[in-house]
Design an enzyme around this catalytic site. Structure first.
Site, short mmCIF file in Angstrom:
data_model
loop_
_atom_site.label_atom_id
_atom_site.label_comp_id
_atom_site.label_asym_id
_atom_site.label_seq_id
_atom_site.Cartn_x
_atom_site.Cartn_y
_atom_site.Cartn_z
N LYS A 195 -0.77 4.87 4.52
CA LYS A 195 -1.65 3.92 5.19
C LYS A 195 -1.15 3.69 6.61
O LYS A 195 0.02 3.36 6.83
CB LYS A 195 -1.73 2.60 4.42
CG LYS A 195 -2.74 1.63 5.02
CD LYS A 195 -3.06 0.49 4.09
CE LYS A 195 -4.09 -0.44 4.69
NZ LYS A 195 -5.37 0.24 4.99
N HIS B 199 0.83 -1.20 0.00
CA HIS B 199 0.00 0.00 0.00
C HIS B 199 0.87 1.26 0.00
O HIS B 199 2.07 1.19 0.22
CB HIS B 199 -0.92 0.03 1.22
CG HIS B 199 -2.12 -0.85 1.09
ND1 HIS B 199 -2.11 -2.18 1.44
CD2 HIS B 199 -3.38 -0.60 0.63
CE1 HIS B 199 -3.30 -2.71 1.23
NE2 HIS B 199 -4.09 -1.78 0.72
#
EC number: 1.17.1.8
Length: 233
Positions: free
Chosen positions: A135, A131
């Protein structure tokens, strides 16, 4: 449909764009500093806030008879409390670790593959998720859901971040700038490997799924999942 957004970061802005394109109206954009909320004008709420704020947002909506869709991860220690409150108040609530339509199909594919591999002990399971660097949680909620789908049909007792013993599935979490989300489940033996991967190209899929779930839940009572929305049960 009048939609309130709890959390107005990148996902909130994308949801706003998708909702407006589907002829809905955003009547509130709510962050941690918002004090007065007129729930009478809200048909449904969508929560992509912070883990520390998610349960409070869900609680407020259910107590004010507003259906709520939550895609915030990292707060699930209070999930059962949200379910109990929803049932008590006869509210409407959906939580999903990922609202992408493709990811929810991927969840089903992952579970089906795990069933087929159940008796093949020569294969070891590993997982990887990638990600963007903003995040906050690791592993991702999506990765945890995928791991749970494998655990349901395997000898493994749980999952562990990065490295794991033979009784746990290792989940490697990588953070790379501008990666919306990639998840891979691998079955590895001495003779071959089987991999399945879902790669998100942008955040629009997450936003679209959340808006579709919001459209679906209006007028309903109960605690639901994306399986209900997509008729995958």
């Amino acid at each position: 449909m009048n939609i309130a957004l709890f959390g107005y970061g990148r996902m909130g802005k994308m949801i706003e764009e998708v909702a407006i394109n589907r002829n809905h109206t955003i009547v509130a954009k709510i962050d941690a500093n918002t004090e007065n909320i007129d729930f009478s004008k809200i048909d449904v709420a969508i929560d992509f806030s912070l883990p520390s704020a998610a349960f409070g947002n869900i609680e407020k909506c259910i107590n004010n008879n507003v259906p709520i869709i939550s895609g915030t991860t990292g707060w699930l220690d209070k999930y059962n409390d949200a379910v109990a409150l929803c049932n008590e108040k006869k509210g409407a609530f959906i939580y999903a670790s990922n609202f992408s339509l493709g990811v929810n199909i991927f969840f089903e594919l992952n579970s089906y593959l795990a069933k087929m591999m159940k008796t093949l002990d020569q294969y070891a399971v590993t997982m990887e998720e990638i990600h963007h660097t903003k995040k906050l949680d690791a592993p991702s909620g999506t990765a945890i859901t995928l791991a749970e789908g494998v655990l349901e049909h395997s000898k493994y007792k749980g999952w562990q971040l990065d490295k794991a013993d033979e009784n746990h599935i290792p989940i490697v979490a990588k953070r790379i700038p501008e990666v919306p989300g990639t998840h891979t489940i691998s079955y590895n033996s001495n003779v071959d490997s089987i991999d399945i991967t879902h790669t998100a190209h942008n955040r629009e899929g997450f936003a679209l799924g959340a808006v579709i779930a919001a459209e679906w839940i209006v007028g309903k009572t109960g605690v639901f999942t994306m399986k209900d929305v997509l008729e995958l049960n």
